[in-house]
Design a protein around this motif. Structure first.
Motif, PDB file in Angstrom:
ATOM      1  N   LEU A  78       0.932  -1.251   0.024  1.00 53.47           N
ATOM      2  CA  LEU A  78       0.104  -0.050   0.047  1.00 53.47           C
ATOM      3  C   LEU A  78       0.939   1.148  -0.034  1.00 53.47           C
ATOM      4  O   LEU A  78       0.573   2.335  -0.552  1.00 53.47           O
ATOM      5  CB  LEU A  78      -1.044   0.049   1.249  1.00 53.47           C
ATOM      6  N   THR A  79       1.853   1.218   0.728  1.00 53.47           N
ATOM      7  CA  THR A  79       2.745   2.500   0.830  1.00 53.47           C
ATOM      8  C   THR A  79       3.638   2.714  -0.234  1.00 53.47           C
ATOM      9  O   THR A  79       4.007   3.725  -0.522  1.00 53.47           O
ATOM     10  CB  THR A  79       3.335   2.618   2.212  1.00 53.47           C
ATOM     11  N   VAL A  80       4.378   1.625  -0.681  1.00 53.04           N
ATOM     12  CA  VAL A  80       5.636   1.714  -1.749  1.00 53.04           C
ATOM     13  C   VAL A  80       5.041   2.432  -3.155  1.00 53.04           C
ATOM     14  O   VAL A  80       5.629   3.412  -3.737  1.00 53.04           O
ATOM     15  CB  VAL A  80       6.189   0.348  -1.941  1.00 53.04           C
ATOM     16  N   PRO A  81       3.896   1.764  -3.578  1.00 49.89           N
ATOM     17  CA  PRO A  81       3.436   2.438  -4.990  1.00 49.89           C
ATOM     18  C   PRO A  81       2.947   3.864  -4.911  1.00 49.89           C
ATOM     19  O   PRO A  81       3.409   4.625  -5.580  1.00 49.89           O
ATOM     20  CB  PRO A  81       2.305   1.343  -5.183  1.00 49.89           C
ATOM     21  N   ALA A  82       2.195   4.276  -3.597  1.00 49.35           N
ATOM     22  CA  ALA A  82       1.967   5.558  -3.396  1.00 49.35           C
ATOM     23  C   ALA A  82       3.094   6.559  -3.382  1.00 49.35           C
ATOM     24  O   ALA A  82       3.064   7.634  -3.718  1.00 49.35           O
ATOM     25  CB  ALA A  82       0.822   5.495  -2.353  1.00 49.35           C
ATOM     26  N   LEU A  83       4.060   5.921  -2.661  1.00 49.80           N
ATOM     27  CA  LEU A  83       5.334   6.866  -2.391  1.00 49.80           C
ATOM     28  C   LEU A  83       6.020   7.196  -3.733  1.00 49.80           C
ATOM     29  O   LEU A  83       6.633   8.353  -3.997  1.00 49.80           O
ATOM     30  CB  LEU A  83       6.224   6.095  -1.513  1.00 49.80           C
ATOM     31  N   ALA A  84       6.086   6.012  -4.565  1.00 50.90           N
ATOM     32  CA  ALA A  84       6.889   6.425  -6.057  1.00 50.90           C
ATOM     33  C   ALA A  84       6.024   7.314  -6.892  1.00 50.90           C
ATOM     34  O   ALA A  84       6.557   8.125  -7.640  1.00 50.90           O
ATOM     35  CB  ALA A  84       6.870   4.666  -6.387  1.00 50.90           C
ATOM     36  N   ILE A  85       4.847   7.175  -6.764  1.00 54.17           N
ATOM     37  CA  ILE A  85       3.994   8.169  -7.348  1.00 54.17           C
ATOM     38  C   ILE A  85       4.075   9.559  -6.976  1.00 54.17           C
ATOM     39  O   ILE A  85       4.358  10.470  -7.730  1.00 54.17           O
ATOM     40  CB  ILE A  85       2.461   7.831  -7.423  1.00 54.17           C
ATOM     41  N   LEU A 136      -2.057   4.330   2.185  1.00 59.03           N
ATOM     42  CA  LEU A 136      -1.981   5.051   0.904  1.00 59.03           C
ATOM     43  C   LEU A 136      -1.618   6.526   1.061  1.00 59.03           C
ATOM     44  O   LEU A 136      -0.747   6.979   0.268  1.00 59.03           O
ATOM     45  CB  LEU A 136      -3.248   4.641   0.035  1.00 59.03           C
ATOM     46  N   SER A 137      -2.253   7.035   1.924  1.00 56.15           N
ATOM     47  CA  SER A 137      -1.794   8.380   2.155  1.00 56.15           C
ATOM     48  C   SER A 137      -0.626   8.706   2.920  1.00 56.15           C
ATOM     49  O   SER A 137      -0.057   9.584   2.430  1.00 56.15           O
ATOM     50  CB  SER A 137      -3.041   9.313   3.138  1.00 56.15           C
ATOM     51  N   THR A 138      -0.275   7.848   3.626  1.00 55.96           N
ATOM     52  CA  THR A 138       1.130   8.001   4.167  1.00 55.96           C
ATOM     53  C   THR A 138       2.320   7.982   3.103  1.00 55.96           C
ATOM     54  O   THR A 138       3.289   8.865   3.212  1.00 55.96           O
ATOM     55  CB  THR A 138       1.256   7.000   5.169  1.00 55.96           C
ATOM     56  N   ASN A 146       8.635  13.991   1.808  1.00 57.00           N
ATOM     57  CA  ASN A 146       9.571  13.205   2.880  1.00 57.00           C
ATOM     58  C   ASN A 146       9.239  13.316   4.298  1.00 57.00           C
ATOM     59  O   ASN A 146       9.904  13.142   5.253  1.00 57.00           O
ATOM     60  CB  ASN A 146      10.973  13.657   2.612  1.00 57.00           C
ATOM     61  N   MET A 147       7.943  13.792   4.438  1.00 57.03           N
ATOM     62  CA  MET A 147       7.251  14.042   5.724  1.00 57.03           C
ATOM     63  C   MET A 147       6.361  12.896   6.178  1.00 57.03           C
ATOM     64  O   MET A 147       5.349  13.115   6.982  1.00 57.03           O
ATOM     65  CB  MET A 147       6.502  15.311   5.789  1.00 57.03           C
ATOM     66  N   GLY A 148       6.454  11.650   5.570  1.00 56.16           N
ATOM     67  CA  GLY A 148       5.686  10.642   6.022  1.00 56.16           C
ATOM     68  C   GLY A 148       6.044  10.144   7.494  1.00 56.16           C
ATOM     69  O   GLY A 148       5.320   9.400   8.159  1.00 56.16           O
ATOM     70  N   GLY A 149       7.260  10.591   8.091  1.00 55.71           N
ATOM     71  CA  GLY A 149       7.441  10.223   9.615  1.00 55.71           C
ATOM     72  C   GLY A 149       6.302  10.542  10.579  1.00 55.71           C
ATOM     73  O   GLY A 149       6.052   9.765  11.427  1.00 55.71           O
ATOM     74  N   GLY A 150       5.743  11.696  10.282  1.00 59.38           N
ATOM     75  CA  GLY A 150       4.760  12.117  11.404  1.00 59.38           C
ATOM     76  C   GLY A 150       3.388  11.302  11.278  1.00 59.38           C
ATOM     77  O   GLY A 150       2.965  10.819  12.187  1.00 59.38           O
ATOM     78  N   PRO A 151       2.908  11.023  10.055  1.00 63.31           N
ATOM     79  CA  PRO A 151       1.600  10.186  10.076  1.00 63.31           C
ATOM     80  C   PRO A 151       2.132   8.721  10.353  1.00 63.31           C
ATOM     81  O   PRO A 151       1.392   8.022  10.857  1.00 63.31           O
ATOM     82  CB  PRO A 151       1.226  10.289   8.558  1.00 63.31           C
ATOM     83  N   LEU A 152       3.262   8.321  10.005  1.00 61.57           N
ATOM     84  CA  LEU A 152       3.779   6.993  10.445  1.00 61.57           C
ATOM     85  C   LEU A 152       3.663   6.665  11.880  1.00 61.57           C
ATOM     86  O   LEU A 152       3.541   5.793  12.538  1.00 61.57           O
ATOM     87  CB  LEU A 152       5.164   6.745   9.907  1.00 61.57           C
ATOM     88  N   LEU A 153       4.328   7.832  12.700  1.00 58.89           N
ATOM     89  CA  LEU A 153       4.453   7.603  14.053  1.00 58.89           C
ATOM     90  C   LEU A 153       3.088   7.537  14.479  1.00 58.89           C
ATOM     91  O   LEU A 153       2.890   6.716  15.431  1.00 58.89           O
ATOM     92  CB  LEU A 153       5.124   8.923  14.659  1.00 58.89           C
ATOM     93  N   ILE A 154       1.849   8.365  14.136  1.00 57.47           N
ATOM     94  CA  ILE A 154       0.899   8.210  14.638  1.00 57.47           C
ATOM     95  C   ILE A 154       0.184   7.047  14.443  1.00 57.47           C
ATOM     96  O   ILE A 154      -0.414   6.390  15.231  1.00 57.47           O
ATOM     97  CB  ILE A 154      -0.150   9.262  14.276  1.00 57.47           C
ATOM     98  N   LEU A 155       0.527   6.504  13.030  1.00 57.39           N
ATOM     99  CA  LEU A 155      -0.139   5.056  12.916  1.00 57.39           C
ATOM    100  C   LEU A 155       0.414   3.905  13.723  1.00 57.39           C
ATOM    101  O   LEU A 155      -0.409   3.306  14.188  1.00 57.39           O
ATOM    102  CB  LEU A 155       0.186   4.687  11.278  1.00 57.39           C
ATOM    103  N   MET A 156       1.786   3.889  13.795  1.00 54.90           N
ATOM    104  CA  MET A 156       2.300   2.962  14.954  1.00 54.90           C
ATOM    105  C   MET A 156       1.942   2.985  16.181  1.00 54.90           C
ATOM    106  O   MET A 156       1.922   2.241  16.854  1.00 54.90           O
ATOM    107  CB  MET A 156       3.819   2.922  14.611  1.00 54.90           C
ATOM    108  N   SER A 157       1.781   4.322  16.657  1.00 51.73           N
ATOM    109  CA  SER A 157       1.476   4.608  17.795  1.00 51.73           C
ATOM    110  C   SER A 157      -0.188   4.152  18.398  1.00 51.73           C
ATOM    111  O   SER A 157      -0.230   3.633  19.578  1.00 51.73           O
ATOM    112  CB  SER A 157       1.528   6.180  18.400  1.00 51.73           C
TER     113      SER A 157
END
Length: 241
Positions: A78-85, A136-138, A146-157
């Motif tokens: 889910l994340t890798v294709p969205a990131l590449a795009i 997908l949004s992350t 390059n700011m996916g760290g914030g949403p990623l931290l919220i997701l994992m928390s």
């Protein structure tokens, strides 16, 4: 070759932000990206400078805590294709998009989300019901800024409670993110890395083993999170204005 003074400045930045990432899973990309952009580097050059360091630290964390990593397949698909795009859109847009403002806005949004219990609750509920959309949004956000760290931290928390599990899963996603970005950058050949950048991952790895990892057990989690939120807001304002 990059100038000698640039090497010293870059090494110091990588050292400080690598320590943060070693302790809490985020820091190198979240703060390194806006810092280098503020210093006048282009977005693509910034990626070439900090991505290898991020990958080195994250991969080391993954190897140490691989048993804690979960949901590998769904996150990858889910994340890798969205990131590449997202990254391809930015690379093709050239000067039409102001990356500094995108990064700044992203940081300010992250800061408000981290500070607001209402927004955190809403996002937690959203993640539990629509995790695929959030992933997908992350990925897209990370590709664009390059700011996916914030949403990623919220997701994992939201998904996990143990800080070691949170850090390990963030590290796993960061490895995927970093490798995908480097592959896209290599294929598009928008900008080539400079030889002097090779020292930066070594600085990052040294900071992880000699400072970040030993320091982890002494960090007060609550005070750290409050401090990070404040710094994120300041960086956001600097990048935006």
């Amino acid at each position: 070759m990059i100038e000698v003074i640039d090497i010293y400045v870059l090494c110091f930045m990588i050292l400080i932000f690598s320590i943060l990432q070693s302790c809490f899973g985020v820091g190198l990309l979240l703060f390194g990206t806006p810092t280098l952009i503020i210093f006048g580097y282009s977005y693509v050059e910034t990626l070439w400078m900090i991505l290898p360091s991020s990958i080195v630290i994250s991969l080391t964390q993954v190897l140490f805590d691989r048993d804690l990593i979960q949901s590998k397949k769904s996150i990858f698909l889910l994340t890798v294709p969205a990131l590449a795009i997202g990254l391809i859109i930015i690379l093709w847009s050239g000067d039409l998009v102001n990356i500094s403002k995108i990064v700044g806005l992203g940081l300010i949004i992250v800061a408000f989300i981290r500070q607001s219990k209402v927004l955190n609750t809403y996002l937690s509920n959203f993640i539990s019901k629509r995790s695929s959309v959030y992933l997908l949004s992350t990925g897209l956000i990370h590709g664009l800024s390059n700011m996916g760290g914030g949403p990623l931290l919220i997701l994992m928390s939201t998904l996990y409670r143990d800080k070691n599990t949170i850090r390990a899963n963030i590290a796993y996603v960061y490895v995927l993110f970093g490798l995908t970005q480097l592959i896209v950058l290599s294929i598009t050949k928008v900008h080539s890395p400079k030889l002097g950048y090779l020292v930066l991952p070594m600085v990052a790895l040294a900071s992880y083993f000699f400072v970040g990892k030993p320091l982890t057990k002494f960090i007060n989690e609550h005070k750290y999170q409050s401090f990070i939120t404040f710094i994120i807001l300041i960086y956001g304002l600097l990048s935006l204005f």
